[in-house]
Design a protein around this motif. Structure first.
Motif, PDB file in Angstrom:
ATOM      1  N   GLU A  71       1.330  -1.216  -0.559  1.00  9.02           N
ATOM      2  CA  GLU A  71       0.321   0.164   0.138  1.00  9.02           C
ATOM      3  C   GLU A  71       0.741   1.045   0.374  1.00  9.02           C
ATOM      4  O   GLU A  71       2.105   1.131   0.793  1.00  9.02           O
ATOM      5  N   PHE A  72       0.846   1.823  -0.896  1.00  6.41           N
ATOM      6  CA  PHE A  72       1.440   3.706  -0.731  1.00  6.41           C
ATOM      7  C   PHE A  72      -0.427   4.671  -0.565  1.00  6.41           C
ATOM      8  O   PHE A  72      -0.588   5.522  -1.831  1.00  6.41           O
ATOM      9  N   GLN A  73       0.087   4.981   0.679  1.00  6.76           N
ATOM     10  CA  GLN A  73      -0.529   5.512   1.203  1.00  6.76           C
ATOM     11  C   GLN A  73      -0.515   7.539   0.586  1.00  6.76           C
ATOM     12  O   GLN A  73      -0.841   8.523   0.861  1.00  6.76           O
ATOM     13  N   LYS A  74       0.683   7.188   0.592  1.00 10.21           N
ATOM     14  CA  LYS A  74       0.979   8.949   0.444  1.00 10.21           C
ATOM     15  C   LYS A  74       1.431   8.665  -1.380  1.00 10.21           C
ATOM     16  O   LYS A  74       2.487  10.023  -1.471  1.00 10.21           O
ATOM     17  N   GLY A  75       1.318   7.698  -1.879  1.00 11.10           N
ATOM     18  CA  GLY A  75       1.165   8.363  -3.395  1.00 11.10           C
ATOM     19  C   GLY A  75       2.690   7.682  -3.777  1.00 11.10           C
ATOM     20  O   GLY A  75       3.316   6.633  -3.264  1.00 11.10           O
ATOM     21  N   VAL A  76       2.280   7.628  -5.300  1.00 12.11           N
ATOM     22  CA  VAL A  76       3.679   6.519  -5.755  1.00 12.11           C
ATOM     23  C   VAL A  76       3.499   7.718  -7.338  1.00 12.11           C
ATOM     24  O   VAL A  76       2.912   8.235  -7.885  1.00 12.11           O
ATOM     25  N   THR A  77       4.748   7.238  -7.938  1.00  5.89           N
ATOM     26  CA  THR A  77       5.419   7.787  -8.966  1.00  5.89           C
ATOM     27  C   THR A  77       5.608   6.570 -10.069  1.00  5.89           C
ATOM     28  O   THR A  77       6.973   6.097  -9.588  1.00  5.89           O
ATOM     29  N   ILE A  78       5.842   6.116 -10.592  1.00  5.85           N
ATOM     30  CA  ILE A  78       6.190   4.673 -11.534  1.00  5.85           C
ATOM     31  C   ILE A  78       6.756   5.279 -13.386  1.00  5.85           C
ATOM     32  O   ILE A  78       5.954   6.043 -14.168  1.00  5.85           O
ATOM     33  N   ILE A  79       7.568   5.152 -13.514  1.00 11.61           N
ATOM     34  CA  ILE A  79       8.718   6.091 -15.414  1.00 11.61           C
ATOM     35  C   ILE A  79       8.535   4.572 -15.697  1.00 11.61           C
ATOM     36  O   ILE A  79       9.123   3.485 -14.968  1.00 11.61           O
ATOM     37  N   PHE A  80       8.705   4.035 -16.516  1.00 12.05           N
ATOM     38  CA  PHE A  80       8.670   3.288 -17.808  1.00 12.05           C
ATOM     39  C   PHE A  80       9.305   3.208 -18.720  1.00 12.05           C
ATOM     40  O   PHE A  80       9.924   5.034 -19.055  1.00 12.05           O
ATOM     41  N   PHE A  81      11.001   2.796 -19.150  1.00  7.99           N
ATOM     42  CA  PHE A  81      11.828   2.875 -20.184  1.00  7.99           C
ATOM     43  C   PHE A  81      11.361   2.414 -21.557  1.00  7.99           C
ATOM     44  O   PHE A  81      11.129   0.655 -20.474  1.00  7.99           O
ATOM     45  N   ASP A  82      11.682   2.156 -22.017  1.00  9.60           N
ATOM     46  CA  ASP A  82      12.098   0.900 -23.164  1.00  9.60           C
ATOM     47  C   ASP A  82      13.388   0.702 -23.195  1.00  9.60           C
ATOM     48  O   ASP A  82      13.925   1.004 -22.676  1.00  9.60           O
ATOM     49  N   ASP A  83      13.733   0.234 -24.608  1.00  8.06           N
ATOM     50  CA  ASP A  83      14.601  -1.275 -24.673  1.00  8.06           C
ATOM     51  C   ASP A  83      16.011   0.003 -24.735  1.00  8.06           C
ATOM     52  O   ASP A  83      17.004  -0.865 -24.808  1.00  8.06           O
ATOM     53  N   ILE A  84      15.781   1.058 -24.973  1.00 10.32           N
ATOM     54  CA  ILE A  84      17.260   1.737 -25.103  1.00 10.32           C
ATOM     55  C   ILE A  84      17.502   2.987 -23.831  1.00 10.32           C
ATOM     56  O   ILE A  84      18.035   3.570 -23.511  1.00 10.32           O
ATOM     57  N   GLY A  85      16.263   2.791 -22.965  1.00 10.81           N
ATOM     58  CA  GLY A  85      16.112   3.125 -21.445  1.00 10.81           C
ATOM     59  C   GLY A  85      15.444   4.828 -21.570  1.00 10.81           C
ATOM     60  O   GLY A  85      15.790   5.348 -20.515  1.00 10.81           O
ATOM     61  N   ILE A 119       3.434   7.147 -14.235  1.00 10.97           N
ATOM     62  CA  ILE A 119       1.980   6.704 -13.931  1.00 10.97           C
ATOM     63  C   ILE A 119       2.350   8.147 -11.791  1.00 10.97           C
ATOM     64  O   ILE A 119       3.363   7.229 -12.113  1.00 10.97           O
ATOM     65  N   THR A 120       1.246   8.825 -12.058  1.00 15.48           N
ATOM     66  CA  THR A 120       1.409   8.989 -10.662  1.00 15.48           C
ATOM     67  C   THR A 120       0.021   9.177 -10.327  1.00 15.48           C
ATOM     68  O   THR A 120      -1.080   9.509 -10.950  1.00 15.48           O
ATOM     69  N   SER A 121       0.199   9.293  -9.024  1.00 13.40           N
ATOM     70  CA  SER A 121      -1.225   8.812  -8.210  1.00 13.40           C
ATOM     71  C   SER A 121      -0.987   9.596  -6.656  1.00 13.40           C
ATOM     72  O   SER A 121       0.297   8.583  -6.170  1.00 13.40           O
ATOM     73  N   ASP A 122      -1.681  10.265  -5.814  1.00 14.29           N
ATOM     74  CA  ASP A 122      -1.902  10.037  -4.411  1.00 14.29           C
ATOM     75  C   ASP A 122      -2.129   8.543  -3.845  1.00 14.29           C
ATOM     76  O   ASP A 122      -1.605   8.753  -2.096  1.00 14.29           O
ATOM     77  N   VAL A 130      -4.387  10.410 -10.587  1.00 10.63           N
ATOM     78  CA  VAL A 130      -4.042   9.466 -11.966  1.00 10.63           C
ATOM     79  C   VAL A 130      -3.759  10.379 -12.838  1.00 10.63           C
ATOM     80  O   VAL A 130      -4.697  10.768 -13.674  1.00 10.63           O
ATOM     81  N   VAL A 131      -2.267  10.418 -13.244  1.00 11.98           N
ATOM     82  CA  VAL A 131      -2.052  11.430 -14.705  1.00 11.98           C
ATOM     83  C   VAL A 131      -0.815  10.573 -15.332  1.00 11.98           C
ATOM     84  O   VAL A 131       0.179   9.694 -14.532  1.00 11.98           O
ATOM     85  N   ILE A 132      -1.661   9.756 -16.162  1.00  6.99           N
ATOM     86  CA  ILE A 132      -0.647   9.063 -17.177  1.00  6.99           C
ATOM     87  C   ILE A 132      -0.096   9.958 -18.334  1.00  6.99           C
ATOM     88  O   ILE A 132      -0.808  10.847 -18.636  1.00  6.99           O
ATOM     89  N   THR A 133       1.394  10.583 -18.272  1.00  2.74           N
ATOM     90  CA  THR A 133       2.158  11.545 -19.031  1.00  2.74           C
ATOM     91  C   THR A 133       3.103  10.566 -20.223  1.00  2.74           C
ATOM     92  O   THR A 133       3.591   9.373 -19.846  1.00  2.74           O
ATOM     93  N   ARG A 134       2.714  10.426 -21.195  1.00  5.31           N
ATOM     94  CA  ARG A 134       3.624  10.214 -22.610  1.00  5.31           C
ATOM     95  C   ARG A 134       4.993  10.327 -22.892  1.00  5.31           C
ATOM     96  O   ARG A 134       4.950  11.805 -22.778  1.00  5.31           O
ATOM     97  N   ALA A 135       5.483  10.145 -22.921  1.00  8.12           N
ATOM     98  CA  ALA A 135       6.957  10.529 -23.935  1.00  8.12           C
ATOM     99  C   ALA A 135       6.602  11.522 -24.559  1.00  8.12           C
ATOM    100  O   ALA A 135       7.072  12.637 -24.841  1.00  8.12           O
ATOM    101  N   ASP A 136       5.512  11.196 -26.037  1.00 14.54           N
ATOM    102  CA  ASP A 136       5.082  12.578 -26.660  1.00 14.54           C
ATOM    103  C   ASP A 136       4.280  13.642 -26.768  1.00 14.54           C
ATOM    104  O   ASP A 136       4.414  14.368 -27.200  1.00 14.54           O
ATOM    105  N   GLY A 137       4.600  13.522 -24.965  1.00 11.71           N
ATOM    106  CA  GLY A 137       3.635  15.038 -24.640  1.00 11.71           C
ATOM    107  C   GLY A 137       2.454  14.367 -24.105  1.00 11.71           C
ATOM    108  O   GLY A 137       0.980  15.586 -23.271  1.00 11.71           O
ATOM    109  N   SER A 138       1.234  13.436 -24.438  1.00  8.70           N
ATOM    110  CA  SER A 138       0.180  12.833 -24.389  1.00  8.70           C
ATOM    111  C   SER A 138      -0.557  13.039 -22.719  1.00  8.70           C
ATOM    112  O   SER A 138       0.274  12.203 -22.232  1.00  8.70           O
ATOM    113  N   ILE A 139      -1.241  13.319 -22.146  1.00  7.48           N
ATOM    114  CA  ILE A 139      -1.549  12.890 -20.825  1.00  7.48           C
ATOM    115  C   ILE A 139      -2.706  12.200 -21.009  1.00  7.48           C
ATOM    116  O   ILE A 139      -3.996  13.082 -21.087  1.00  7.48           O
ATOM    117  N   ILE A 140      -2.913  11.579 -20.030  1.00 12.29           N
ATOM    118  CA  ILE A 140      -4.724  10.968 -19.399  1.00 12.29           C
ATOM    119  C   ILE A 140      -4.677  11.628 -17.974  1.00 12.29           C
ATOM    120  O   ILE A 140      -3.818  11.361 -16.652  1.00 12.29           O
TER     121      ILE A 140
END
Length: 194
Positions: free
Chosen positions: A79-93, A99-102, A119-129
């Motif tokens: 459980e991450f009660q104070k939020g979390v950030t996950i960054i995904f990488f491709d094969d060249i790093g 993804i960030t969330s509270d 919850v915010v999903i930020t893509r490398a191309d700048g698109s945001i969900i």
């Protein structure tokens, strides 16, 4: 004044004092009981967490959180009660998305991770969900949700909204339910109207 009146005047304050002390004692016992239960919870708490996920010596993702709680119960979970950030990488790093969330919870047995609150999903191309809920199904390697979603295109040329969505893990193939949107075409783009 009769004897009953004197006893009543003397007894009433004493009785109220006993009642108040008894209720305070009950409240203190309840606080102690709750504290004892919480002290017995099988939980490991880590502060300032960074976890790196790799596959075949390639870093695939990095998770950071101010606090991570691992509950060692029948169905263990993180459980991450104070939020979390996950960054995904491709094969060249290079970063592909983040993804960030509270708040987040990872259910080990069910192989589900739920992100909640801003919850915010930020893509490398700048698109945001943006949404208030995002669920990752590890077995199916898909993301989905059951609440409204907003997405903004990378160049500010449009956006769309929907009641919910499903997506592959890379957010390349997103299916939005009940969607509406706006897209601004430049000269020469889009459908021709006659």
């Amino acid at each position: 004044m009769n004897v009953v009146g004197k006893i009543f005047r003397m007894t009433l304050p004493a009785s109220l004092g006993v009642i108040l002390l008894a209720s305070c004692e009950t409240d203190l016992k309840e606080v102690d009981r709750i504290a004892a239960i919480q002290a017995e919870e099988p939980v490991d708490i880590s502060q300032g967490v960074t976890v790196v996920y790799s596959d075949s010596a390639l870093v695939k993702a990095q998770m950071t959180a101010p606090e991570m709680r691992h509950y060692n119960v029948e169905k263990p979970y993180y459980e991450f009660q104070k939020g979390v950030t996950i960054i995904f990488f491709d094969d060249i790093g290079a970063e592909t998305q983040r993804i960030t969330s509270d708040y987040a919870i990872q259910k080990e047995t069910e192989e589900l991770t739920e992100f909640r609150g801003n919850v915010v999903i930020t893509r490398a191309d700048g698109s945001i969900i943006k949404t208030e809920e995002l669920i990752y199904d590890q077995k199916a390697n898909t993301f989905y949700n059951h609440v409204p979603i907003e997405a903004y295109f990378k160049d500010g040329r449009g956006n769309f909204m929907g009641s919910s969505f499903t997506s592959d893990a890379s957010f390349e193939n997103i299916e939005v339910q009940n969607s509406t949107g706006l897209y601004i075409f430049e000269d020469g783009e889009g459908p021709a109207f006659r």
